[in-house]
Write a protein that holds these residues in place. Structure first.
Motif, PDB file in Angstrom:
ATOM      1  N   GLU A 236      24.937 -49.352  84.789  1.00 27.71           N
ATOM      2  CA  GLU A 236      25.596 -48.881  85.968  1.00 27.71           C
ATOM      3  C   GLU A 236      25.808 -47.296  86.118  1.00 27.71           C
ATOM      4  N   ASN A 237      26.036 -46.838  84.858  1.00 25.08           N
ATOM      5  CA  ASN A 237      26.586 -45.328  84.900  1.00 25.08           C
ATOM      6  C   ASN A 237      25.471 -44.395  84.229  1.00 25.08           C
ATOM      7  N   GLY A 312      26.395 -50.360  99.953  1.00 23.61           N
ATOM      8  CA  GLY A 312      27.024 -49.145  99.238  1.00 23.61           C
ATOM      9  C   GLY A 312      26.640 -47.874  99.939  1.00 23.61           C
ATOM     10  N   HIS A 318      29.749 -47.487  98.117  1.00 23.09           N
ATOM     11  CA  HIS A 318      29.251 -47.183  96.876  1.00 23.09           C
ATOM     12  C   HIS A 318      29.641 -48.530  96.155  1.00 23.09           C
ATOM     13  N   GLU A 319      30.040 -48.121  94.913  1.00 23.72           N
ATOM     14  CA  GLU A 319      30.520 -49.136  93.933  1.00 23.72           C
ATOM     15  C   GLU A 319      31.718 -50.066  94.525  1.00 23.72           C
ATOM     16  N   ASP A 320      32.361 -49.273  95.542  1.00 24.68           N
ATOM     17  CA  ASP A 320      33.729 -50.128  96.021  1.00 24.68           C
ATOM     18  C   ASP A 320      33.473 -51.401  96.864  1.00 24.68           C
ATOM     19  N   ARG A 341      26.881 -55.480  93.163  1.00 28.14           N
ATOM     20  CA  ARG A 341      27.574 -54.308  93.230  1.00 28.14           C
ATOM     21  C   ARG A 341      26.872 -53.170  92.921  1.00 28.14           C
ATOM     22  N   SER A 343      25.419 -49.347  91.782  1.00 29.22           N
ATOM     23  CA  SER A 343      26.003 -48.210  90.840  1.00 29.22           C
ATOM     24  C   SER A 343      26.482 -47.279  91.747  1.00 29.22           C
ATOM     25  N   GLY A 344      27.599 -46.659  91.367  1.00 26.92           N
ATOM     26  CA  GLY A 344      28.030 -45.562  92.295  1.00 26.92           C
ATOM     27  C   GLY A 344      27.673 -44.218  91.713  1.00 26.92           C
ATOM     28  N   LYS A 348      25.808 -42.147  94.659  1.00 33.46           N
ATOM     29  CA  LYS A 348      26.321 -40.796  95.203  1.00 33.46           C
ATOM     30  C   LYS A 348      25.177 -39.755  94.800  1.00 33.46           C
ATOM     31  N   GLU A 351      22.410 -40.077  97.705  1.00 30.04           N
ATOM     32  CA  GLU A 351      22.757 -40.151  99.049  1.00 30.04           C
ATOM     33  C   GLU A 351      22.339 -39.366  99.975  1.00 30.04           C
TER      34      GLU A 351
END
Length: 434
Positions: A236-237, A312, A318-320, A341, A343-344, A348, A351
């Protein structure tokens, strides 16, 4: 943002809720040079990853003899699929301009999917960091020494953990076990049984969960937190995973040049990338934007039941936000894309760079799987077909495609056992004939 009013603000959610196929064009798309100024990831980081993979080439040739013919470089062919293009135009009753190519990451050595880029890269970087720290390796050494028994014994003191729906687990499991790490892959319920079996055959510990991808990742993270000698690869990160994928762009550029394909203002490049949590497609798209700027248009392709990145990015949450919040079940046969869900970090980062995202049903993926096998004798796993409908979506939406080159990124399928291939094909053929 008021969650109650999401549908008012984003009417597309109404169709997404019903698992209908949609296309979303990103209103935040910005000129590439402006978008890149605001990012924490850079072209220098991609070059560093590329150089590291070059250093490991001599080791990979020993560890995986199938990479010898490419001198230890893990790369895949770029092939024209004219018969498939003709068949798709007929099937969907939609014409589109431009030539369609298949980027065959399904043929990548070692683990037969796009995850052989990011997953293998992060394992190699972890190994290099540890060996250099202990004085066992210098960047100027011939990395073939990593295949020595002493090195394997050194790496056996450390472990790797990862959460996966399938292909990332395969690439990290196979590579980690080969280099000597103890490796645990936490698998979600949608991971295919043959992938779990293959990992266990290679000495990988597989832990299965009845829940989805997010829980598998969470459990992998917890395992690493308890053990200072355990490294968690975070789908995810992870910046390292992202960089491993981004290296694909410079290699694709060379392939396009070798084939005489221009990419400029008059010859746009459209790239369609199957998307789960976002790391693979995000990394590739980032690399392509670095090289081709505004002349490349990247689209993510997601299952109708798991359009987490589209949701997202469109809402800016995003991940929220997760797909279950709009009533979707995150159940799809496209196991690598079965992510609820996004990956934020990827959302980001991309985007202002991604052109858009579209969704595809499982039935259509199976149909296209059979069609590609019939027309081009190329076999992919269902999720890897998600990219093929990109030109149809764009043409139907009135996007100008004059002199375009279209690339569908075939993200996996190279390791599917024969008996499973037959089941996939039979299912696709049945749908194709109805």
């Amino acid at each position: 943002m008021n969650r109650q009013n999401l549908i008012e603000q984003f009417p597309l959610i109404e169709k997404m809720k019903k698992a209908e196929e949609v296309i979303w064009f990103n209103p935040n798309l910005t000129k590439t040079e402006d978008a890149l100024k605001n990012l924490s990831v850079t072209s220098e980081m991609v070059q560093d990853a590329s150089d590291r993979l070059d250093r490991f080439a001599s080791y990979l040739q020993i560890a995986f003899p199938e990479t010898a013919k490419s001198n230890g470089i893990i790369e895949s062919p770029l092939v024209e699929i004219p018969a498939m293009a003709t068949a798709m135009k007929e099937l969907f009753q939609t014409d589109f301009n431009g030539e369609i190519l298949l980027k065959c990451d399904s043929n990548l050595p070692i683990s037969g999917s796009i995850k052989a880029r990011g997953g293998i890269y992060e394992v190699l970087k972890t190994a290099e960091t540890l060996a250099i720290r202990e004085g066992l390796l210098k960047e100027t050494d011939d990395y073939a020494i990593l295949a020595n028994k002493e090195m394997r014994e050194f790496f056996a003191r450390y472990s790797i953990a990862v959460g996966s729906t399938g292909n990332l687990g395969l690439s990290i499991g196979i590579m980690s076990a080969k280099i000597g790490f103890h490796v645990t892959v936490h698998m979600s319920s949608d991971a295919k049984q043959w992938k779990k079996d293959m990992l266990r055959e290679k000495g990988v510990e597989v832990i299965e969960y009845d829940s989805d991808y997010s829980i598998a990742v969470e459990e992998g993270r917890k395992q690493a937190e308890k053990d200072p000698t355990c490294f968690f690869i975070d789908d995810e990160n992870s910046t390292d995973l992202f960089m491993g994928y981004a290296v694909a762009a410079s290699r694709l550029k060379k392939q396009l040049e070798q084939q005489g394909k221009k990419v400029d203002e008059d010859h746009p490049l459209f790239v369609y990338l199957p998307c789960g949590v976002g790391g693979g497609p995000g990394g590739v798209a980032f690399g392509l934007k670095l090289l081709f700027g505004d002349y490349v248009h990247c689209y993510f392709a997601e299952p109708t039941h798991s359009p987490c990145m589209l949701l997202g990015m469109m809402t800016g949450l995003h991940e929220d936000i997760a797909v279950d919040e709009i009533g979707l079940d995150n159940k799809t046969d496209a196991d690598g894309l079965a992510v609820g869900r996004p990956s934020g970090f990827v959302g980001k980062t991309m985007e202002q760079l991604i052109s858009g995202s579209y969704t595809i049903s499982d039935e259509k993926m199976y149909t296209l799987l059979a069609l590609l096998a019939d027309t081009e004798q190329v076999f992919l796993e269902p999720s890897a077909l998600a990219g093929t409908t990109g030109p149809i979506h764009l043409a139907s939406s009135g996007v100008a495609l004059n002199n375009a080159t279209h690339i569908a990124w075939a993200t996996g399928g190279g390791m599917v056992p024969e008996h499973v291939k037959e089941v996939y094909y039979a299912k696709g053929k049945l749908l194709l004939n109805h």
